[in-house]
Scaffold this active site. Structure first.
Site, PDB file in Angstrom:
ATOM      1  N   HIS A  55       0.864  -1.192   0.000  1.00  0.00           N
ATOM      2  CA  HIS A  55       0.000   0.000   0.000  1.00  0.00           C
ATOM      3  C   HIS A  55       0.892   1.230   0.000  1.00  0.00           C
ATOM      4  O   HIS A  55       1.640   1.458   0.941  1.00  0.00           O
ATOM      5  CB  HIS A  55      -0.907  -0.009   1.233  1.00  0.00           C
ATOM      6  CG  HIS A  55      -1.865  -1.160   1.243  1.00  0.00           C
ATOM      7  ND1 HIS A  55      -3.104  -1.101   0.651  1.00  0.00           N
ATOM      8  CD2 HIS A  55      -1.739  -2.416   1.734  1.00  0.00           C
ATOM      9  CE1 HIS A  55      -3.721  -2.269   0.794  1.00  0.00           C
ATOM     10  NE2 HIS A  55      -2.907  -3.090   1.445  1.00  0.00           N
ATOM     11  N   LEU A  56       0.816   1.999  -1.072  1.00  0.00           N
ATOM     12  CA  LEU A  56       1.659   3.197  -1.183  1.00  0.00           C
ATOM     13  C   LEU A  56       0.893   4.472  -0.820  1.00  0.00           C
ATOM     14  O   LEU A  56       1.491   5.540  -0.718  1.00  0.00           O
ATOM     15  CB  LEU A  56       2.246   3.306  -2.592  1.00  0.00           C
ATOM     16  CG  LEU A  56       3.283   2.225  -2.959  1.00  0.00           C
ATOM     17  CD1 LEU A  56       3.740   2.378  -4.402  1.00  0.00           C
ATOM     18  CD2 LEU A  56       4.490   2.256  -2.022  1.00  0.00           C
ATOM     19  N   ARG A  57      -0.428   4.348  -0.657  1.00  0.00           N
ATOM     20  CA  ARG A  57      -1.291   5.427  -0.131  1.00  0.00           C
ATOM     21  C   ARG A  57      -1.391   6.671  -1.017  1.00  0.00           C
ATOM     22  O   ARG A  57      -2.061   7.627  -0.639  1.00  0.00           O
ATOM     23  CB  ARG A  57      -0.831   5.881   1.265  1.00  0.00           C
ATOM     24  CG  ARG A  57      -0.781   4.776   2.294  1.00  0.00           C
ATOM     25  CD  ARG A  57      -2.146   4.272   2.674  1.00  0.00           C
ATOM     26  NE  ARG A  57      -2.072   3.249   3.709  1.00  0.00           N
ATOM     27  CZ  ARG A  57      -2.792   2.136   3.703  1.00  0.00           C
ATOM     28  NH1 ARG A  57      -3.648   1.899   2.711  1.00  0.00           N
ATOM     29  NH2 ARG A  57      -2.679   1.263   4.672  1.00  0.00           N
ATOM     30  N   HIS A 174      -9.022 -10.637  -0.937  1.00  0.00           N
ATOM     31  CA  HIS A 174      -8.959 -10.482   0.521  1.00  0.00           C
ATOM     32  C   HIS A 174     -10.103 -11.332   1.065  1.00  0.00           C
ATOM     33  O   HIS A 174     -11.266 -10.943   0.967  1.00  0.00           O
ATOM     34  CB  HIS A 174      -9.139  -9.006   0.887  1.00  0.00           C
ATOM     35  CG  HIS A 174      -9.277  -8.754   2.358  1.00  0.00           C
ATOM     36  ND1 HIS A 174      -8.269  -8.174   3.097  1.00  0.00           N
ATOM     37  CD2 HIS A 174     -10.275  -9.012   3.235  1.00  0.00           C
ATOM     38  CE1 HIS A 174      -8.660  -8.082   4.368  1.00  0.00           C
ATOM     39  NE2 HIS A 174      -9.873  -8.581   4.478  1.00  0.00           N
ATOM     40  N   HIS A 228      -2.679 -12.589   1.779  1.00  0.00           N
ATOM     41  CA  HIS A 228      -2.368 -12.759   3.206  1.00  0.00           C
ATOM     42  C   HIS A 228      -3.108 -13.902   3.910  1.00  0.00           C
ATOM     43  O   HIS A 228      -3.955 -13.667   4.780  1.00  0.00           O
ATOM     44  CB  HIS A 228      -2.576 -11.459   3.986  1.00  0.00           C
ATOM     45  CG  HIS A 228      -3.783 -10.650   3.597  1.00  0.00           C
ATOM     46  ND1 HIS A 228      -5.043 -11.169   3.586  1.00  0.00           N
ATOM     47  CD2 HIS A 228      -3.899  -9.362   3.185  1.00  0.00           C
ATOM     48  CE1 HIS A 228      -5.890 -10.236   3.198  1.00  0.00           C
ATOM     49  NE2 HIS A 228      -5.221  -9.135   2.949  1.00  0.00           N
ATOM     50  N   ASP A 301       1.948  -6.891   2.439  1.00  0.00           N
ATOM     51  CA  ASP A 301       0.805  -6.110   2.929  1.00  0.00           C
ATOM     52  C   ASP A 301       1.295  -4.901   3.727  1.00  0.00           C
ATOM     53  O   ASP A 301       0.703  -4.525   4.752  1.00  0.00           O
ATOM     54  CB  ASP A 301      -0.153  -6.962   3.769  1.00  0.00           C
ATOM     55  CG  ASP A 301      -1.526  -6.294   3.930  1.00  0.00           C
ATOM     56  OD1 ASP A 301      -1.761  -5.252   3.279  1.00  0.00           O
ATOM     57  OD2 ASP A 301      -2.346  -6.808   4.702  1.00  0.00           O
ATOM     58  N   HIS A 305       0.264   3.732   8.167  1.00  0.00           N
ATOM     59  CA  HIS A 305      -0.810   4.586   8.673  1.00  0.00           C
ATOM     60  C   HIS A 305      -0.217   5.736   9.465  1.00  0.00           C
ATOM     61  O   HIS A 305       0.715   5.551  10.238  1.00  0.00           O
ATOM     62  CB  HIS A 305      -1.754   3.804   9.587  1.00  0.00           C
ATOM     63  CG  HIS A 305      -2.664   2.879   8.847  1.00  0.00           C
ATOM     64  ND1 HIS A 305      -3.556   3.311   7.894  1.00  0.00           N
ATOM     65  CD2 HIS A 305      -2.810   1.535   8.904  1.00  0.00           C
ATOM     66  CE1 HIS A 305      -4.212   2.280   7.400  1.00  0.00           C
ATOM     67  NE2 HIS A 305      -3.774   1.181   7.987  1.00  0.00           N
TER      68      HIS A 305
HETATM   69 ZN   LIG Z   1      -3.478  -5.099   1.952  1.00  0.00          ZN
END
Ligand SMILES: [Zn+2]
Lengths: 422, 312
Positions: A55-57, A174, A228, A301, A305
């Site tokens: 996740h690079l946001r 997911h 995951h 993953d 945050h």
């Molecule tokens: Zn993820």
């Protein structure tokens, strides 16, 4: 840039020189006398790592991570390619959005950025996103995922699997039954959830979806990838499905390989992740499955945050933990140092197989003359206590902070260029 | 004790000391001037992220009778909706020089998190589905008094049946932990859907057969059951729940003579408890409320009032 790396050991044990020239590996004998040299005696050289789940946001949450900072962290972890998940804001569910992230990667990336497209518009689980347009775009999307949300509608999942066959895409799921493990579920359903009073996330909420999805993959003869994997039950189903010849692949995260449920007893939200940390029996099953190939790859993953999104009560804080920088360290610790896995297998799980699943050309290739110069130099014996403050990520939700772990990455080279050096 | 976050943190010595001091505190309650100077100059903030008039008032009275400055902060609607994190909310108040936070929060673990952030001392006044230690202490206090009135000392050999929605109850977790410390024997009674995962390892008996427990229980503690649980598929109808797990008039008659009836309130009369049971001579419901103030005075004094420093 050209560089002659002397005396590195390859995963198979061979000692060799590597000549990085114009982004590829050239014949070391052709290196000029005055070329810059790096003495790699005692170090391992392995192909650059590839992550299928990052996740690079960016766009949307640049305070938590950007393509720049996230790929910097990736290079620090030995990665030369990451797959940027679609749950950005706006969601990567159109060709334009995919091209935007791809272009950011080309411009600011410290490693290759492959784009993961959403399966459904806005991750809403209702209508298919423009899968074909994303596949045909400059981003050449091949992996599609609503990660963070499960495509729970069986018919829609069937359609997605069928549709992506046209361009040999893969749906990465997911797996979380939204009724069995609802939106508040945040602790592995166990004696721990009971004692801590945290809403339980039963392991079967994962395995029932895995079971359904392998049936749908069989029905459609398409590729499904289980993100995951966290439970022993899921592992059993994947093992069974593979035996039947179903096109199912799976990933394990570093944290599900190392960390377990009791860590949440402090209510420290750093340890809140989805799926949750499981008990040691499940951790053991994941390790075994990664060793025997039931689980094909390690996917980080990596979920940065900002502090304000973690400074809430446990059930409210956002789930996710960092993963890129310590992924190799964790796999060395639990798989190599315990004798469960050898280096050639590690290279498969962390480089060649993820590159093949994501259909990324030029990544996960053997370190041989004529191949792209994507590699990482590893000191397999170095150790250090992890310091969250030293992270290249913009976020600090590092679950390994303070832990003594291998500190393996000495230098990373992507397209022949050094992207990290200790 | 620096904080009171849950009965899990208490030793038997702590628990007994709190109960013993509560007895002295209860004397104050019957005086015309209900004031002790013990916590003069101390500031206690009752911060409630979830409504509970009963618990908040009880803590407020306890603080005031000990001469502390007590301030009520209603933080319902939670800081998240205002965009502020729990940590920021608490650090802001902490910076004002508060000595003690009494915190009620709908999330499990919130009190422990706050305790790890602030300088002030923390009393957990109920966190999510986790713990409610002062409720368990006041329950124990009430039971102890009740047993004494029957001429019996202590909890050894006493059977305490806790009946109802155990899954969502913080009261039951604290009570089981505390009774295990004090030597009482807890029997948990609930439909299988309302049992917490792993309850079989809590060191108490677990059953779905209320009627089998009735003649043996020295205390029957009825827990509130919420109508929403029906929609959640935990049980089919209110009628069926009452038939299986309600303290009906018939069950009232089947109780062991002298058995006490407890309920942490608020009660759903006619659902988990019949009016006949709620108002029975052996109902301890109002004693529980009265004990609440004394027990909370004792807790606050233990945390804030001791000069020996042993408590800090
Ligand atoms: Zn993820």
């Amino acid at each position: 840039m050209s560089l002659l790396i002397n005396g590195a050991r390859l995963a198979d044990g061979t000692i060799t020189d590597l000549y990085l020239k114009d982004g590829v590996l050239a014949d070391p004998a052709s290196a000029p006398a005055g070329v810059e040299r790096f003495d790699a005696a005692g170090l391992l050289a392995i192909p650059g790592l590839v992550d299928l789940h990052t996740h690079l946001r960016q766009p949307g949450r640049e305070d938590a991570e950007t393509v720049d900072s996230g790929t910097d962290a990736a290079a620090r972890g030995g990665f030369t390619c990451v797959h940027a998940m679609a749950n950005t804001s706006p969601v990567t569910d159109t060709a334009e959005a995919a091209e935007y992230v791809h272009a950011l990667g080309e411009r600011e990336g410290h490693c290759q950025v492959q784009v993961v497209g959403a399966v459904t518009k806005g991750l809403a689980g209702e209508e298919l996103a423009e899968l074909g347009m994303m596949a045909d775009s400059k981003a050449k999307v091949r992996v599609f995922s609503d990660d963070g949300k499960c495509v729970s509608d069986s018919l829609l999942m069937r359609r997605a699997l069928t549709y992506v066959k046209a361009f040999d895409g893969m749906v990465a799921q997911h797996s979380q039954d939204p009724r069995l493990a609802g939106s508040t579920a945040c602790c592995h359903e166990s004696e721990w959830s009971g004692r801590l009073g945290l809403p339980g996330w039963p392991s079967q909420a994962e395995s029932v979806i895995v079971a359904r999805d392998v049936e749908l993959a069989a029905l459609t003869d398409s590729r499904v990838h289980v993100c995951h994997v966290s439970t022993a039950e899921s592992v059993e189903i994947i093992r069974w499905a593979k035996k039947r010849g179903v096109k199912v692949t799976a990933e394990a995260t570093p944290h599900h390989l190392l960390l377990d449920t009791p860590l949440v007893a402090s209510y420290d939200t750093t340890f809140k992740v989805n799926p949750p940390l499981r008990t040691s029996e499940h951790v053991e099953a994941i390790r075994e499955a990664l060793a025997d190939g039931t689980i094909d790859v390690v996917g980080t993953d990596h979920a940065p945050h900002a502090r304000q999104d973690k400074d809430h009560p446990f059930d409210i804080a956002l789930p996710g933990m960092l993963g890129l920088e310590q992924a190799l360290a964790v796999v060395i610790e639990v798989m190599i140092n315990t004798g469960r896995m050898d280096w050639p297998t590690l290279v498969q799980r962390m480089s060649s197989t993820p590159a093949a699943l994501g259909q990324v050309p030029g990544q996960g290739r053997p370190l041989a003359i004529g191949e792209p110069a994507n590699l990482v130099l590893v000191d397999p014996t170095a150790r250090a206590a992890v310091d969250a403050a030293a992270s290249k990520s913009r976020s600090r939700n590092n679950p390994y902070h303070g832990r003594d772990l291998p500190d393996p990455v000495v230098a990373t080279y992507w397209r022949g260029r050094q992207t990290y050096s200790r | 004790m620096r904080h009171l976050l849950g009965c899990a943190d208490l030793s038997a010595t702590d628990a007994n000391a709190i109960l013993d001091l509560a007895e002295e505190m209860q004397q104050v309650q019957s005086r015309p001037v209900k004031k002790l100077p013990a916590l003069r100059g101390r500031t206690i903030v009752n911060i409630f992220f979830e409504d509970s008039t009963r618990t908040r008032t009880s803590f407020e009275i306890a603080g005031k009778w000990l001469s502390a400055d007590t301030i009520n902060v209603s933080a319902k609607g939670s800081s998240v909706s205002k965009g502020e994190s729990l940590r920021d909310t608490m650090l802001t108040l902490d910076a004002m020089g508060v000595d003690c936070f009494v915190i009620r929060h709908p999330s499990s673990g919130a009190a422990a998190q706050v305790a790890s952030w602030v300088r002030a001392q923390v009393v957990n006044a109920g966190d999510g589905q986790h713990e409610h230690p002062t409720q368990a202490l006041l329950d124990a206090y009430t039971m102890r008094k009740h047993f004494r009135s029957l001429g019996r000392e202590g909890f050894a050999g006493k059977k305490i049946a806790i009946v109802g929605d155990l899954l969502h109850s913080r009261v039951v977790r604290s009570n089981v932990l505390l009774q295990n410390l004090l030597g009482g024997e807890v029997v948990l009674v609930a439909p299988p859907t309302l049992l917490p995962t792993g309850v079989e390892n809590w060191g108490c008996q677990v059953t779905s057969d209320f009627d089998a427990v009735l003649p043996e229980a020295d205390i029957v503690m009825m827990l509130r059951v919420q109508r929403e649980r029906m929609a959640g598929g935990y049980f089919p109808t209110e009628r069926e729940y009452t038939a299986g797990y309600g303290l009906t008039e018939e069950r009232l008659r089947a109780l062991k003579p002298g058995a006490g009836i407890c309920h942490p309130g608020p009660m759903n009369r006619g659902v988990e408890i019949s009016s006949a049971a709620a108002d029975a001579a052996n109902s301890l419901v109002l004693d529980q409320v009265a004990s609440g103030v004394a027990v909370r005075m004792s807790v606050l004094y233990h945390l804030l009032g001791s000069d020996e420093g042993a408590m800090r």
